[in-house]
Design an enzyme around this catalytic site. Structure first.
Site, mmCIF file in Angstrom:
data_model
loop_
_atom_site.group_PDB
_atom_site.id
_atom_site.type_symbol
_atom_site.label_atom_id
_atom_site.label_comp_id
_atom_site.label_asym_id
_atom_site.label_seq_id
_atom_site.Cartn_x
_atom_site.Cartn_y
_atom_site.Cartn_z
ATOM 1 N N GLU A 193 33.144 35.906 13.830
ATOM 2 C CA GLU A 193 32.916 37.269 14.328
ATOM 3 C C GLU A 193 31.437 37.485 14.647
ATOM 4 O O GLU A 193 31.083 38.122 15.645
ATOM 5 C CB GLU A 193 33.358 38.318 13.300
ATOM 6 C CG GLU A 193 34.842 38.342 13.014
ATOM 7 C CD GLU A 193 35.228 37.511 11.788
ATOM 8 O OE1 GLU A 193 34.658 36.416 11.605
ATOM 9 O OE2 GLU A 193 36.103 37.967 11.039
ATOM 10 N N CYS A 223 31.517 40.511 7.150
ATOM 11 C CA CYS A 223 31.799 40.837 8.553
ATOM 12 C C CYS A 223 32.233 42.290 8.700
ATOM 13 O O CYS A 223 31.946 42.920 9.714
ATOM 14 C CB CYS A 223 32.853 39.901 9.129
ATOM 15 S SG CYS A 223 32.170 38.282 9.546
#
Ligand code: ZN
Length: 157
Positions: free
Chosen positions: A62, A105
């Site tokens: 990500e 994340c």
């Protein structure tokens, strides 16, 4: 908790983009997760995780996708983001599946767009699992739902 929303055609395209990038760049123990994000302007960026011999140096897929978006567009926001994991060869019977973003994340996604949607695996048992299509059993939730009581420094926000 807000009810997760069913995946749209655009969401399934995003899952397909994440799946394609990890299929292309998979390397056992090094690259096993692919991610794709759609910016607020509708552009898709992909990334793969960067595993490392020194584990704490590893970077999530990500973050790589977000980095590519920031390099190309600057502050573009995140409309939707997804990560998928390709199982190692010994899990030969397993498919590539949507995985939840790790805690770090979640912080990163929230920081770059507090209204981002995140595609997650089967978040609630009330959502039927559908077989035979991209992102079966997955749904989209707002990042805030994945990060209640987010860390804040004093009264900043
Ligand atoms: Zn992560």
């Amino acid at each position: 908790m807000k009810r997760p929303t069913k995946l749209t055609k655009a969401d399934r395209e995003l899952i397909a983009a994440a799946t394609a990038v990890i299929k292309q760049r998979y390397r056992n123990d090094w690259q096993e997760v692919g991610a794709a994000l759609r910016t607020r302007s509708g552009k898709i960026f992909t990334g793969v995780n960067l595993d490392a011999y020194l584990g704490r140096m590893a970077v999530c897929a990500e973050a790589v996708a977000l980095g590519r978006a920031v390099v190309d567009l600057g502050e573009a926001g995140i409309d939707t983001i997804v990560a998928v994991r390709q199982p190692p060869p010994e899990e030969i019977d397993q498919d590539i599946t949507v995985v939840s973003p790790c805690g770090a994340c979640r912080e990163l996604i929230f920081d770059y767009d507090p209204k981002a949607r995140v595609i997650v695996p089967n978040p609630l048992p009330s959502l039927p699992r559908k077989r035979g299509r991209e992102g079966r059993g997955a749904a989209a939730v707002p990042i805030g739902e994945l990060l209640p009581n987010k860390y804040q420094r004093g009264q900043e926000r």
